[in-house]
Write a protein that holds these residues in place. Structure first.
Motif, mmCIF file in Angstrom:
data_model
loop_
_atom_site.group_PDB
_atom_site.id
_atom_site.type_symbol
_atom_site.label_atom_id
_atom_site.label_comp_id
_atom_site.label_asym_id
_atom_site.label_seq_id
_atom_site.Cartn_x
_atom_site.Cartn_y
_atom_site.Cartn_z
ATOM 1 N N ILE A 26 -9.346 10.307 42.559
ATOM 2 C CA ILE A 26 -8.820 8.941 42.563
ATOM 3 C C ILE A 26 -9.890 7.966 43.039
ATOM 4 O O ILE A 26 -10.079 6.892 42.457
ATOM 5 C CB ILE A 26 -7.558 8.845 43.437
ATOM 6 C CG1 ILE A 26 -6.399 9.606 42.781
ATOM 7 C CG2 ILE A 26 -7.170 7.387 43.674
ATOM 8 C CD1 ILE A 26 -5.153 9.674 43.635
ATOM 9 N N ALA A 27 -10.619 8.354 44.098
ATOM 10 C CA ALA A 27 -11.676 7.486 44.609
ATOM 11 C C ALA A 27 -12.759 7.246 43.556
ATOM 12 O O ALA A 27 -13.325 6.149 43.471
ATOM 13 C CB ALA A 27 -12.287 8.100 45.866
ATOM 14 N N LEU A 28 -13.049 8.267 42.747
ATOM 15 C CA LEU A 28 -14.056 8.133 41.705
ATOM 16 C C LEU A 28 -13.682 7.095 40.655
ATOM 17 O O LEU A 28 -14.535 6.363 40.144
ATOM 18 C CB LEU A 28 -14.282 9.482 41.011
ATOM 19 C CG LEU A 28 -15.267 10.457 41.654
ATOM 20 C CD1 LEU A 28 -15.136 11.826 41.020
ATOM 21 C CD2 LEU A 28 -16.692 9.934 41.515
ATOM 22 N N VAL A 29 -12.396 7.025 40.337
ATOM 23 C CA VAL A 29 -11.987 6.241 39.164
ATOM 24 C C VAL A 29 -11.094 5.048 39.468
ATOM 25 O O VAL A 29 -10.804 4.259 38.568
ATOM 26 C CB VAL A 29 -11.277 7.156 38.144
ATOM 27 C CG1 VAL A 29 -12.207 8.245 37.653
ATOM 28 C CG2 VAL A 29 -10.014 7.770 38.742
ATOM 29 N N VAL A 30 -10.643 4.892 40.707
ATOM 30 C CA VAL A 30 -9.719 3.803 41.002
ATOM 31 C C VAL A 30 -10.353 2.431 40.725
ATOM 32 O O VAL A 30 -9.651 1.459 40.401
ATOM 33 C CB VAL A 30 -9.230 3.879 42.467
ATOM 34 C CG1 VAL A 30 -10.375 3.618 43.448
ATOM 35 C CG2 VAL A 30 -8.074 2.925 42.722
ATOM 36 N N GLY A 31 -11.668 2.354 40.808
ATOM 37 C CA GLY A 31 -12.343 1.102 40.502
ATOM 38 C C GLY A 31 -12.214 0.688 39.048
ATOM 39 O O GLY A 31 -12.473 -0.474 38.705
ATOM 40 N N SER A 32 -11.797 1.624 38.193
ATOM 41 C CA SER A 32 -11.596 1.287 36.778
ATOM 42 C C SER A 32 -10.517 0.231 36.604
ATOM 43 O O SER A 32 -10.554 -0.541 35.638
ATOM 44 C CB SER A 32 -11.218 2.544 35.988
ATOM 45 O OG SER A 32 -12.232 3.509 36.034
ATOM 46 N N ALA A 33 -9.547 0.196 37.523
ATOM 47 C CA ALA A 33 -8.464 -0.785 37.410
ATOM 48 C C ALA A 33 -8.979 -2.218 37.582
ATOM 49 O O ALA A 33 -8.797 -3.051 36.688
ATOM 50 C CB ALA A 33 -7.348 -0.464 38.400
ATOM 51 N N PHE A 166 -8.725 6.840 32.884
ATOM 52 C CA PHE A 166 -8.129 6.013 31.844
ATOM 53 C C PHE A 166 -6.757 5.501 32.255
ATOM 54 O O PHE A 166 -6.342 4.420 31.824
ATOM 55 C CB PHE A 166 -8.035 6.781 30.528
ATOM 56 C CG PHE A 166 -7.870 5.885 29.338
ATOM 57 C CD1 PHE A 166 -8.937 5.127 28.880
ATOM 58 C CD2 PHE A 166 -6.655 5.770 28.684
ATOM 59 C CE1 PHE A 166 -8.784 4.280 27.791
ATOM 60 C CE2 PHE A 166 -6.494 4.921 27.606
ATOM 61 C CZ PHE A 166 -7.567 4.178 27.151
ATOM 62 N N LEU A 167 -6.073 6.243 33.087
ATOM 63 C CA LEU A 167 -4.793 5.753 33.601
ATOM 64 C C LEU A 167 -5.011 4.489 34.448
ATOM 65 O O LEU A 167 -4.234 3.534 34.368
ATOM 66 C CB LEU A 167 -4.098 6.833 34.422
ATOM 67 C CG LEU A 167 -3.567 8.040 33.641
ATOM 68 C CD1 LEU A 167 -2.983 9.072 34.589
ATOM 69 C CD2 LEU A 167 -2.512 7.607 32.629
ATOM 70 N N PHE A 168 -6.086 4.486 35.236
ATOM 71 C CA PHE A 168 -6.387 3.287 36.013
ATOM 72 C C PHE A 168 -6.879 2.156 35.111
ATOM 73 O O PHE A 168 -6.630 0.972 35.385
ATOM 74 C CB PHE A 168 -7.420 3.596 37.101
ATOM 75 C CG PHE A 168 -6.834 4.285 38.300
ATOM 76 C CD1 PHE A 168 -6.107 3.562 39.231
ATOM 77 C CD2 PHE A 168 -6.978 5.648 38.492
ATOM 78 C CE1 PHE A 168 -5.551 4.181 40.338
ATOM 79 C CE2 PHE A 168 -6.421 6.278 39.594
ATOM 80 C CZ PHE A 168 -5.698 5.549 40.520
ATOM 81 N N ILE A 169 -7.578 2.516 34.047
ATOM 82 C CA ILE A 169 -7.954 1.505 33.062
ATOM 83 C C ILE A 169 -6.705 0.858 32.478
ATOM 84 O O ILE A 169 -6.631 -0.366 32.310
ATOM 85 C CB ILE A 169 -8.807 2.133 31.940
ATOM 86 C CG1 ILE A 169 -10.199 2.492 32.470
ATOM 87 C CG2 ILE A 169 -8.924 1.194 30.743
ATOM 88 C CD1 ILE A 169 -11.058 3.244 31.484
ATOM 89 N N LEU A 170 -5.706 1.677 32.191
ATOM 90 C CA LEU A 170 -4.461 1.159 31.642
ATOM 91 C C LEU A 170 -3.743 0.257 32.640
ATOM 92 O O LEU A 170 -3.107 -0.724 32.244
ATOM 93 C CB LEU A 170 -3.548 2.313 31.229
ATOM 94 C CG LEU A 170 -3.979 3.101 29.996
ATOM 95 C CD1 LEU A 170 -2.994 4.231 29.726
ATOM 96 C CD2 LEU A 170 -4.079 2.194 28.783
ATOM 97 N N ILE A 171 -3.842 0.609 33.923
ATOM 98 C CA ILE A 171 -3.217 -0.254 34.943
ATOM 99 C C ILE A 171 -3.865 -1.635 34.916
ATOM 100 O O ILE A 171 -3.180 -2.670 34.922
ATOM 101 C CB ILE A 171 -3.341 0.379 36.340
ATOM 102 C CG1 ILE A 171 -2.473 1.635 36.429
ATOM 103 C CG2 ILE A 171 -2.936 -0.624 37.424
ATOM 104 C CD1 ILE A 171 -2.663 2.426 37.711
ATOM 105 N N GLY A 172 -5.202 -1.652 34.886
ATOM 106 C CA GLY A 172 -5.904 -2.925 34.811
ATOM 107 C C GLY A 172 -5.572 -3.683 33.544
ATOM 108 O O GLY A 172 -5.339 -4.901 33.568
ATOM 109 N N ALA A 355 -7.979 10.031 22.536
ATOM 110 C CA ALA A 355 -9.433 10.036 22.414
ATOM 111 C C ALA A 355 -10.169 9.533 23.655
ATOM 112 O O ALA A 355 -11.289 9.971 23.929
ATOM 113 C CB ALA A 355 -9.843 9.184 21.212
ATOM 114 N N SER A 356 -9.577 8.612 24.411
ATOM 115 C CA SER A 356 -10.310 7.960 25.498
ATOM 116 C C SER A 356 -10.815 8.916 26.580
ATOM 117 O O SER A 356 -11.968 8.818 26.994
ATOM 118 C CB SER A 356 -9.446 6.860 26.113
ATOM 119 O OG SER A 356 -9.249 5.826 25.180
ATOM 120 N N PRO A 357 -9.997 9.859 27.091
ATOM 121 C CA PRO A 357 -10.535 10.797 28.076
ATOM 122 C C PRO A 357 -11.651 11.675 27.507
ATOM 123 O O PRO A 357 -12.576 12.048 28.225
ATOM 124 C CB PRO A 357 -9.304 11.634 28.469
ATOM 125 C CG PRO A 357 -8.144 10.725 28.204
ATOM 126 C CD PRO A 357 -8.531 10.000 26.957
#
Length: 465
Positions: A26-33, A166-172, A355-357
């Motif tokens: 989560i820490a790695l990817v949460v910034g994607s949001a 990508f889930l965090f990308i979707l949140i953003g 495809a995104s992941p």
């Protein structure tokens, strides 16, 4: 020794650390949001904000977008090269989450704030704030992309990280597409410009908090020790090592095609809804509708990737996206047209969710391939070209969108002519397909999961020496 099943085959990785905890993933990817929030706000609303709230001429905006983003695109590889050459007592990549996150959030708030200046003062303010915001937007993702190969070499873990990311990308994206219009209207209390400023101030606070969390939680494991007697690679060596890697080149072409295609459509999407369907609120409604199938696709992406492999999964997304693009050109401005528009968007979003992941797991593999082939660890430099390409594509697509509005005769706040409405359909249908066709380059990405596992094993053996 660790064995994993990817794309229907069992592959083996040696020399691996234990699997990552969920909190570290989560820490790695949460910034994607927040990164996605800012990226899409720029793509989808900045042109609208400048034309309708700050009353800036679209032709001036087109030039501003193109020049500033082009310069920022050139800066991104230089910044990536810098990151690969230096280290800090707190890590090689992780401190940059905080160093970049604070000014990024603040500059976003300032960019979407209308100052109490005259016409010339507003132009100067727009140029200065956009230059700063755009600079940080072009480099903010470099540390988060560069750190993944330094955290794990497991293929399955990388797919899992990309899926979670990508889930965090979707949140953003969800906040932007569904929440922006109702939020800035509610926060402004009748003053939409003020509402935008308050919304971006809240986004700045969240961006800074997340950057602090990332900088203290992510742990680097696979950064090569720097030999003080060894001269760091030159910029020329970095360029040669990167672009002699055909897999990196393929990914860059794919990323450029997708970024410019979506950028053109996103840049005029609110204009299309507001004037073609006469409903600005469709930004929120359609945004929510198409994100649901995307979530479904992401949720089942690992199963699809195991069945068809990384490359074929991404190719499916490319083909479906190209097939559905021209549909937008023929839709009528009524409920039937809206239903056709939504149906095409839902199909594209579902396959894109698969495809995104897969796409997210490919760049770390290409980075490992460069290290395996050349002996150079270029995590940040190679990741910086993602920022370079997205920045340049955003500049080009934004300039195309802004310039095209002038060409088709768009006038803010009035009923548009039939020719202008047809022009909007061309901008959301035909042009994205033209540029998106280059993404078919993914067909030549033949770095299989089995080969990736072998490269990971050999890199682990090198580190033992």
């Amino acid at each position: 020794m660790a064995s994993e099943e990817v794309a229907g085959k069992t592959v083996v990785n040696e020399g691996e650390h234990p699997k990552l905890k969920l909190s570290e993933k989560i820490a790695l990817v949460v910034g994607s949001a927040p990164n996605t929030f800012h990226y899409q706000i720029i793509q989808m609303y900045l042109l609208f904000f400048y034309t309708d709230f700050m009353k800036i001429n679209p032709a001036f905006i087109a030039a501003l977008f193109l020049i500033v983003r082009f310069v920022d695109a050139l800066i991104a590889p230089l910044f990536g090269a810098l990151l690969d050459k230096i280290s800090t007592p707190w890590g090689k990549y992780t401190p940059w989450f905080l160093i970049l996150g604070v000014p990024f959030g603040i500059s976003g708030w300032l960019t979407f704030t209308v100052p109490e200046f005259g016409e010339t003062g507003k132009l100067v303010y727009a140029v200065v704030t956009y230059m700063i915001y755009s600079l940080f937007a072009s480099i903010i993702t470099i540390p988060s992309s560069a750190v993944i190969p330094a955290v794990t070499k497991r293929i399955e873990e990388r797919i899992s990280i990309a899926q979670l990311g990508f889930l965090f990308i979707l949140i953003g994206a969800l906040i932007v597409q569904v929440g922006t219009v109702p939020l800035y209207k509610a926060l402004g209390g009748g003053d939409d410009a003020r509402g935008f400023s308050i919304l971006m101030a809240a986004a700045a606070v969240i961006t800074i908090i997340i950057s602090v969390f990332q900088s203290v939680r992510v742990k680097e494991r696979y950064v090569l020790a720097v030999n003080k007697d060894q001269k760091p690679p030159s910029f020329k060596q970095m360029i040669k090592a990167t672009f002699s890697n055909k897999y990196a080149v393929i990914l860059y072409v794919y990323l450029f095609a997708g970024s410019i295609s979506s950028g053109i459509r996103s840049g005029v999407q609110i204009h299309f809804y507001k004037y073609f369907f006469n409903n600005e609120g469709l930004m929120a409604i359609v945004g929510l509708v198409v994100l649901i199938p995307t979530l479904v696709g992401v949720a089942f992406s690992q199963r699809v990737i195991r069945r068809f492999g990384l490359r074929n999964t991404v190719l499916a997304g490319v083909i479906v996206g190209l097939v559905t693009c021209p549909v937008y050109l023929f839709i009528p401005a009524d409920n039937a047209g809206l239903m056709i528009f939504i149906a095409a968007s839902v199909l594209t979003s579902l396959i894109g969710g698969f495809a995104s992941p897969a796409q997210g797991a490919m760049m770390p593999a290409a980075i490992d391939y460069t290290e395996w082939k050349s002996g150079l660890n270029l995590n940040a430099f190679m990741s910086s070209f993602n920022g370079f390409i997205q920045t340049f594509a955003t500049a080009l697509s934004g300039a195309i969108a802004a310039g095209a509005l002038t060409v088709i005769g768009y006038v803010p706040g009035v009923e548009q002519s039939e020719a202008t409405l047809f022009g909007l359909k061309v901008l959301v249908g035909v042009l994205p397909a033209v540029f998106g066709a280059f993404a078919i380059s993914m067909f030549w990405f033949d770095l299989t999961e089995k080969k990736q596992a072998q490269i990971s094993k050999e890199l682990a053996e090198r580190r033992k020496k």
